[in-house]
Design a protein around this motif. Structure first.
Motif, PDB file in Angstrom:
ATOM      1  N   ASP A 154      32.953 -46.868  -4.260  1.00  0.00           N
ATOM      2  CA  ASP A 154      32.594 -45.663  -5.011  1.00  0.00           C
ATOM      3  C   ASP A 154      31.639 -46.061  -6.132  1.00  0.00           C
ATOM      4  N   PHE A 155      30.596 -45.281  -6.327  1.00  0.00           N
ATOM      5  CA  PHE A 155      29.678 -45.566  -7.439  1.00  0.00           C
ATOM      6  C   PHE A 155      29.016 -44.277  -7.904  1.00  0.00           C
ATOM      7  N   GLU A 156      28.486 -44.350  -9.117  1.00  0.00           N
ATOM      8  CA  GLU A 156      27.713 -43.224  -9.644  1.00  0.00           C
ATOM      9  C   GLU A 156      26.250 -43.623  -9.715  1.00  0.00           C
ATOM     10  N   SER A 157      25.381 -42.686  -9.448  1.00  0.00           N
ATOM     11  CA  SER A 157      23.956 -42.983  -9.523  1.00  0.00           C
ATOM     12  C   SER A 157      23.165 -41.690  -9.670  1.00  0.00           C
ATOM     13  N   ASP A 158      21.980 -41.825 -10.241  1.00  0.00           N
ATOM     14  CA  ASP A 158      21.049 -40.695 -10.258  1.00  0.00           C
ATOM     15  C   ASP A 158      19.878 -40.966  -9.310  1.00  0.00           C
ATOM     16  N   ALA A 159      20.019 -42.008  -8.480  1.00  0.00           N
ATOM     17  CA  ALA A 159      18.905 -42.403  -7.613  1.00  0.00           C
ATOM     18  C   ALA A 159      18.666 -41.363  -6.521  1.00  0.00           C
ATOM     19  N   SER A 160      17.400 -41.100  -6.254  1.00  0.00           N
ATOM     20  CA  SER A 160      17.068 -40.229  -5.122  1.00  0.00           C
ATOM     21  C   SER A 160      16.949 -41.045  -3.839  1.00  0.00           C
ATOM     22  N   ASP A 161      16.815 -42.367  -3.999  1.00  0.00           N
ATOM     23  CA  ASP A 161      16.694 -43.248  -2.834  1.00  0.00           C
ATOM     24  C   ASP A 161      17.637 -44.434  -2.980  1.00  0.00           C
ATOM     25  N   ILE A 162      18.448 -44.641  -1.961  1.00  0.00           N
ATOM     26  CA  ILE A 162      19.417 -45.736  -1.959  1.00  0.00           C
ATOM     27  C   ILE A 162      19.255 -46.495  -0.645  1.00  0.00           C
ATOM     28  N   ILE A 163      19.226 -47.813  -0.737  1.00  0.00           N
ATOM     29  CA  ILE A 163      19.159 -48.639   0.470  1.00  0.00           C
ATOM     30  C   ILE A 163      20.341 -49.598   0.465  1.00  0.00           C
ATOM     31  N   VAL A 164      20.996 -49.751   1.599  1.00  0.00           N
ATOM     32  CA  VAL A 164      22.044 -50.762   1.722  1.00  0.00           C
ATOM     33  C   VAL A 164      21.640 -51.714   2.836  1.00  0.00           C
ATOM     34  N   GLU A 165      21.687 -53.001   2.540  1.00  0.00           N
ATOM     35  CA  GLU A 165      21.390 -54.024   3.544  1.00  0.00           C
ATOM     36  C   GLU A 165      22.587 -54.947   3.657  1.00  0.00           C
ATOM     37  N   TYR A 166      22.943 -55.330   4.892  1.00  0.00           N
ATOM     38  CA  TYR A 166      24.121 -56.190   5.056  1.00  0.00           C
ATOM     39  C   TYR A 166      24.065 -56.951   6.370  1.00  0.00           C
ATOM     40  N   ASP A 167      24.852 -58.017   6.405  1.00  0.00           N
ATOM     41  CA  ASP A 167      24.954 -58.845   7.607  1.00  0.00           C
ATOM     42  C   ASP A 167      26.384 -58.794   8.116  1.00  0.00           C
ATOM     43  N   VAL A 168      26.521 -58.822   9.439  1.00  0.00           N
ATOM     44  CA  VAL A 168      27.862 -58.789  10.042  1.00  0.00           C
ATOM     45  C   VAL A 168      28.041 -59.969  10.989  1.00  0.00           C
ATOM     46  N   GLU A 169      29.297 -60.206  11.365  1.00  0.00           N
ATOM     47  CA  GLU A 169      29.604 -61.376  12.197  1.00  0.00           C
ATOM     48  C   GLU A 169      29.580 -61.093  13.688  1.00  0.00           C
ATOM     49  N   ASP A 170      29.984 -59.878  14.076  1.00  0.00           N
ATOM     50  CA  ASP A 170      30.300 -59.652  15.487  1.00  0.00           C
ATOM     51  C   ASP A 170      29.319 -58.699  16.155  1.00  0.00           C
ATOM     52  N   GLN A 171      29.612 -58.365  17.424  1.00  0.00           N
ATOM     53  CA  GLN A 171      28.733 -57.482  18.189  1.00  0.00           C
ATOM     54  C   GLN A 171      28.607 -56.117  17.511  1.00  0.00           C
ATOM     55  N   PHE A 172      27.437 -55.510  17.666  1.00  0.00           N
ATOM     56  CA  PHE A 172      27.153 -54.247  16.984  1.00  0.00           C
ATOM     57  C   PHE A 172      27.946 -53.067  17.551  1.00  0.00           C
TER      58      PHE A 172
END
Lengths: 366, 366
Positions: free
Chosen positions: B79-97
């Motif tokens: 959970d977070f608060e923001s006034d951003a109009s644009d948010i990007i999340v980038e992440y890496d995972v271990e297993d099959q998609f």
């Protein structure tokens, strides 16, 4: 035609009684011919390749993307009777198995239903394997009544083109394909949503659900990104003498002026050829992100105003048997979409219920 | 602990104001630190790697498959608060998609919701890209009220293990992580269904839907194929002082005698440690193939009889605050499953509504 013979050769190979391993058991199977004419959900079986939606001659009439999408087997199904307790379907497809937002079972999978006299269509569980040749194995099916035949419906993939397909039943079982009923179909012309994105399996595309709910043949003419109310598609629908025409193309428009003109032209074109076929005009069902991201909210609100203007105009011109299904009637919610644009299975059920209700309440069904 | 420092290093790298291309535009982004303690949905944040469900010390207590599945981020959210109009999340995972019956958006995807004061949690559309590093880009978000902060909830993947994750907001935007509320959670111990199979996105796992419906923290302890009412998991739940314990493990049992014994032992174990925590015991919700393929019908019918026997016995022994949710209460239908076993989004919504209704009607919620 030559192309037909070639397809026939690749599709209908019969192999007799090979041994297939199911779990630890070996099961003797007989592989059944699928006569080309029994694939249902096509307006003109004659001249149409078994697992495609348009006859070959339409290739020169429609835009290339529409033609390519018409080769996907969305909405096609095979009805048959059998007393087999074990059924195997093996088939090859042309394209990728899955999309990031739609699983292989929906894009490229099958769906088998069995008719029960008391409770209607019941779902049958298959063990699938997605390899070069895809297979679904349906085991332990109990017969309708001891010794009698059960009616099955096998739905084909929503977003793939089937190259060849064969159905195997346990040795010494009966397999009787059921021919297309002589009943004028309900034809649904639409976008990716009509084509079935993003149902988790073919039986959950809303046109497939609707067909089971109302027990009528429903033809799926959904073309992902290409449901644009084009005259050549309208003409093709008209020559099949449909019982009802459903137009659900708004999600493939952006410009509301163009949408309004296209609706008016399409419906005038239908009425020029057919005075009485009921037409169901469907509004844009919305996007689930409209609340927080306004840009797309405006798009569908403007498209729906355009739809209402076109509807009012056509009514004022004396067009009868024309009905409007509003966004509020479809009533999709926050949990009804996978990516904001495409209904998930929850949305698909909602869509089918809304259209079924509209057809009943407006007394359009014969 | 050493392992914690290593994870911290890989997870919380901050990179300032790189240029990210969105469509044709270049957008300056700032990348935000995600403090380890703000990942919610974990019973003991202290000692638990950021995107996992069990503390490291539990590895030696539980069976290996349970441990491995506990590393999947099912039910975790930020959970977070923001006034951003644009948010990007980038992440890496271990297993099959993805799985054949569950798309990448569900197995490995994110889900962002934004709180609206009047209408509750609203879904936010992200443009995803599944590559070595997965990204979701949320654009054109309007602020709650001009200039004020909006509260967001970001759900993490249901069936993958997240290695590292970073959140980027448009340059000069505010990003304020919200710390875990000091509220005893509802803990749901279950199978693959609880873990989220086969929701099309993380926000549609039934525990996630429930959390939004009732506005309480719900902890997902679903372990695919491994929800077996094991004492070490029960003990872990107990030490967190849960407000309600939900036991939904029947689909991972076959032997009804063993199921009955396990239910009785588990609930006696809970009551030995805690006299009053409400316990919701959930029957097997069934399989959609039960009608045509009898074998699996018998399995769940026998398991539900066993559940009822255990419930009656425990009540007769004076166990209070124990409630039963029956298969008929969950009431999944023919269109509610993808593969006969796992609910699709339609089934997930039905499940969440049934549990929410049970908690309300039985007056279990404080």
């Amino acid at each position: 035609m030559d192309w037909n013979k070639i397809l026939l050769f690749s599709i209908l190979v019969m192999v007799h009684v090979p041994i297939v391993s199911i779990g630890q058991e070996k099961l003797a199977m007989q592989w059944e011919n699928v006569p080309e004419e029994i694939v249902q959900g096509r307006l003109e079986p004659q001249g149409t390749a078994s697992f495609q939606r348009f006859p070959q001659e339409l290739q020169k009439e429609v835009r290339e993307p529409v033609w390519q999408l018409s080769r996907n087997s969305a909405g096609l199904y095979i009805d048959f009777e059998s007393d087999a307790s074990d059924i195997i379907v093996e088939y090859d497809v042309e394209d990728q198995f899955s999309f990031p937002h739609m699983p292989a079972t929906g894009v490229s999978g099958l769906d088998l239903y069995a008719m029960d006299e008391n409770s209607g269509w019941q779902w049958v569980r298959g063990i699938y394997s997605f390899k070069d040749t895809i297979s679904y194995r349906y085991n332990g099916i109990k017969p309708a009544i001891k010794g009698s035949l059960r009616t099955f419906r096998l739905y084909l993939p929503l977003y793939n083109t089937v190259r060849s397909l064969r159905i195997g039943v346990a040795e010494n079982s009966i397999f009787k394909p059921i021919k297309t009923k002589e009943q004028n179909p309900i034809v649904v012309y639409g976008t990716s949503i009509v084509q079935g994105a993003c149902a988790s399996r073919p039986g959950l595309a809303w046109t497939s659900i609707l067909g089971r709910y109302i027990d009528k043949p429903v033809v799926n003419l959904g073309f992902s990104g290409n449901g644009k109310l084009e005259p050549e598609v309208i003409d093709f629908i008209l020559r099949a003498s449909p019982s009802i025409i459903v137009l659900d193309c708004m999600p493939n428009f952006r410009d509301s002026q163009k949408a309004e003109e296209s609706i008016i032209k399409s419906i005038e074109r239908i009425r020029a050829a057919n005075d009485t076929v009921p037409i169901l005009l469907i509004e844009h069902a919305g996007y689930s992100d409209g609340f927080v991201q306004n840009e797309r909210l405006e798009i569908y609100e403007n498209l729906n105003k355009a739809t209402q203007r076109a509807f009012t105009y056509l009514k004022s011109q004396g067009i009868n048997f024309l009905h409007l299904v509003k966004k509020e009637d479809i009533n999709l919610g926050k949990e009804s979409f996978v990516d904001g644009t495409h209904p998930n299975d929850h949305g698909m059920v909602g869509y089918a219920m809304a259209i079924s209700k509209a057809l009943t309440e407006k007394e359009i069904l014969d």
